[in-house]
Structures are given as C-alpha cells and as structure tokens.
Design a protein around this motif. Structure first.
Motif, PDB file in Angstrom:
ATOM      1  N   ILE A  19     -55.244   3.647  37.643  1.00 42.59           N
ATOM      2  CA  ILE A  19     -53.934   3.181  37.166  1.00 42.59           C
ATOM      3  C   ILE A  19     -53.424   2.042  38.034  1.00 42.59           C
ATOM      4  O   ILE A  19     -52.825   1.075  37.534  1.00 42.59           O
ATOM      5  CB  ILE A  19     -52.941   4.356  37.135  1.00 42.59           C
TER       6      ILE A  19
ATOM      7  N   CYS B   2     -50.360   4.308  31.135  1.00 45.60           N
ATOM      8  CA  CYS B   2     -49.637   4.451  32.402  1.00 45.60           C
ATOM      9  C   CYS B   2     -49.599   3.124  33.166  1.00 45.60           C
ATOM     10  O   CYS B   2     -48.551   2.728  33.704  1.00 45.60           O
ATOM     11  CB  CYS B   2     -50.292   5.528  33.259  1.00 45.60           C
ATOM     12  N   GLY B   3     -50.733   2.429  33.208  1.00 50.93           N
ATOM     13  CA  GLY B   3     -50.765   1.147  33.907  1.00 50.93           C
ATOM     14  C   GLY B   3     -49.883   0.104  33.256  1.00 50.93           C
ATOM     15  O   GLY B   3     -49.196  -0.665  33.945  1.00 50.93           O
TER      16      GLY B   3
ATOM     17  N   ARG C   7     -54.750   6.373  30.803  1.00 54.51           N
ATOM     18  CA  ARG C   7     -54.676   5.558  32.021  1.00 54.51           C
ATOM     19  C   ARG C   7     -54.179   4.156  31.691  1.00 54.51           C
ATOM     20  O   ARG C   7     -53.402   3.573  32.463  1.00 54.51           O
ATOM     21  CB  ARG C   7     -56.043   5.496  32.685  1.00 54.51           C
TER      22      ARG C   7
ATOM     23  N   ALA D 176     -55.932  -5.637  30.782  1.00 55.95           N
ATOM     24  CA  ALA D 176     -56.017  -4.280  31.316  1.00 55.95           C
ATOM     25  C   ALA D 176     -57.175  -3.510  30.691  1.00 55.95           C
ATOM     26  O   ALA D 176     -57.851  -2.734  31.374  1.00 55.95           O
ATOM     27  CB  ALA D 176     -54.698  -3.547  31.074  1.00 55.95           C
TER      28      ALA D 176
ATOM     29  N   VAL E 260     -55.256  -1.128  36.942  1.00 52.68           N
ATOM     30  CA  VAL E 260     -54.753  -1.579  35.643  1.00 52.68           C
ATOM     31  C   VAL E 260     -53.397  -2.246  35.814  1.00 52.68           C
ATOM     32  O   VAL E 260     -53.125  -3.301  35.227  1.00 52.68           O
ATOM     33  CB  VAL E 260     -54.674  -0.397  34.661  1.00 52.68           C
ATOM     34  N   THR E 261     -52.540  -1.652  36.628  1.00 53.85           N
ATOM     35  CA  THR E 261     -51.221  -2.250  36.877  1.00 53.85           C
ATOM     36  C   THR E 261     -51.344  -3.607  37.555  1.00 53.85           C
ATOM     37  O   THR E 261     -50.654  -4.571  37.192  1.00 53.85           O
ATOM     38  CB  THR E 261     -50.379  -1.307  37.746  1.00 53.85           C
TER      39      THR E 261
ATOM     40  N   ILE F 135     -60.123  -1.816  32.901  1.00 55.50           N
ATOM     41  CA  ILE F 135     -60.164  -0.361  33.049  1.00 55.50           C
ATOM     42  C   ILE F 135     -61.591   0.180  33.024  1.00 55.50           C
ATOM     43  O   ILE F 135     -61.889   1.205  33.645  1.00 55.50           O
ATOM     44  CB  ILE F 135     -59.305   0.316  31.961  1.00 55.50           C
TER      45      ILE F 135
END
Length: 285
Positions: A160, A103-104, A100, A224, A163-164, A228
């Motif tokens: 995700i 991806c973020g 995850r 991040a 995190v983004t 998370i």
C-alpha cells in the motif's frame, strides 16, 4: 366536408403537419455518434482477432526451437484458466490486489489533493516545496521497496505504501494545475459577497478544480495498477503479483500467462470504470 390538413417543410427539411404541430412525418435520423461507435467496435474486434492469429502463428512456429514456448500457445489458456479457477486463485488474489489498490488510491488522494491546493494557492509554499516535490516525483516508486519493507515489514502495508508513493504525484500536480488555472475574478466576487475562506474553498475552488482532480485520479489509477504487480513480489503470499512468481517457480508458464492476461483485462475494466465514475455530469435542457 373536412378541411384538408396543411403540410410544409419543417426546420430540418422534413415534411411536417403545420396544423398538428411540429411532429415530422418521416422517421428521425440515427444519432451521429452511433456509426463511429459501431465502426470502432468492429475495428477493435478485428484487431483482437489479428493479434490472436499472430500469437498462435508465432508460438506454433517457434515451438520447435524451444519447448518452453509451447507453454504459451493460446489453446493451453482454457485449461490453465480452469485450473486456477478450481483452486480459487484468480478471484482471491484479484480481490486482494484490488483492495490494496483502493487503499493506496484513497491515501494518495487524501495526501495529494490538500498538497496540490497548497502548492497552487500559495506562491511561497510552491517555491519552498518545489525542489523536494520534483525530486520525489522523479524517483521510481519501486526504489522505495527496501525502505518500505524495513519500515513496515512484510504484508499489505509495504504494498500500500508503494502504491501511494506512485499515485500521489499525478493527483498533486493536477490539483495544483487546477488551482493555478482558476479565474481570480471568481474568488474576488465570492470575497466581495462576504464568503469566508472555507466557503470560497467549498463553493468556488473545489468545483472549479474537479476536472483536474479527476484527470489526476485516472492517471494515478493507471500508474498504481502498473506498480502494484511488482510490489506484490516483495515477501507477500497473496495478490496477482505473487501469483506470477508462484507460477514461475512451479514452471506453470501457462498459468503465469493467464494471470498476466487477467491483470491486463482488470486494468481495462478499472480505467473504463474510472472514466464512467469521474465523467463530467451532462446538463440537459
């Protein structure tokens, strides 16, 4: 009759063979970086030992006042770790959290770098976007948790997304700072040589802002990783954040502490890996 070989002081003061060349007769001194690294490692180990001793002393001294504190005693960590490993919890949830996170970060980089290029390159776009960007980057990423759940439901997607949202702004702002720090003369020279805008971007802008982008990615990675863990407490059934809640609900506080330790150790490994991957290439003569 053989001719005696001539010796004399070399450039560094060592005794060298003048007839043979420049090879010194005395052993070269160790690298000046070796001693500070060894000293830093020794002091780091000492700090860890002091922390463990303070941890042990506090938990044993306070165990009489609260039975819950006894669950956090360091001697209970090996047994809790073995229990988690037998169930495959740590490895599986750790891999899920790292996936995850990756991806973020990829999404944040894909959004942040172009946005930073626009902010740094075009003054009108920077003026227009400044109020919105400043507002969004000052809002805690966890504030978007209800919005993420409403938009994406439960599962990987809201995690995700959060995190983004946390990682995009360090990358954006550092990219914009790198573009603004770019020497305009370099762009004018490339334009004079007939480079197209795409060629100037590829050969001048991107190589020049690389250190700024690397710094932004490293900062984004740390933020991040912090975000998370609470993001994985939002209706998901896997991940290190979920495992903390799961251990708390089962009153397995020693296992909860193990998960917290794993989160910290993984954070150190991720930051060290980012430093190694994003380091500036060394040029050797």
């Amino acid at each position: 009759m053989s001719t005696p070989r001539r010796t004399g002081p070399g450039p560094t003061g060592d005794l060298v063979d003048l007839d043979a060349g420049t090879r010194p007769t005395s052993r070269s001194a160790p690298s000046p970086r070796t001693a500070p690294r060894r000293a830093g490692l020794a002091w780091g180990i000492f700090g860890v030992l002091v922390t463990l001793a303070a941890w042990w002393a506090f938990t044993h001294a306070a165990a009489g006042a609260s039975t819950m504190i006894a669950a956090f005693q360091p001697e209970r960590i090996p047994g809790a770790t073995a229990s988690l490993l037998e169930r495959g919890v740590v490895l599986q949830d750790g891999a899920t959290s790292l996936w995850r996170l990756l991806c973020g970060l990829v999404l944040a980089t894909a959004i942040g770098v172009p946005l930073g290029l626009l902010i740094g390159s075009y003054r009108r776009f920077r003026w227009t976007s400044a109020p919105v960007v400043q507002f969004l980057r000052m809002v805690s990423p966890l504030s978007w948790a209800p919005v993420a759940v409403a938009l994406f439901g439960v599962g990987n997607s809201p995690v995700i997304f959060l995190v983004t949202a946390a990682a995009v702004w360090p990358i954006t702002m550092n990219t914009a700072a790198g573009v603004k720090a770019l020497d305009p003369l370099h762009l004018r020279v490339a334009q004079t040589l007939g480079a197209t805008p795409a060629e100037r971007l590829r050969t001048v802008v991107l190589p020049s802002i690389r250190p700024f982008v690397m710094t932004g990615v490293r900062l984004a990675l740390g933020i991040a990783w912090v975000v998370i863990v609470p993001a994985e407490m939002l209706g998901v059934s896997s991940g290190l954040g979920y495992e903390i809640l799961n251990a708390r609900d089962r009153l397995a506080y020693d296992e909860m502490l193990v998960v917290i330790i794993v989160i910290g150790l993984l954070g150190i490994v991720l930051d060290s890996l980012a430093q190694w991957l994003l380091r500036e290439p060394t040029v050797r003569a």
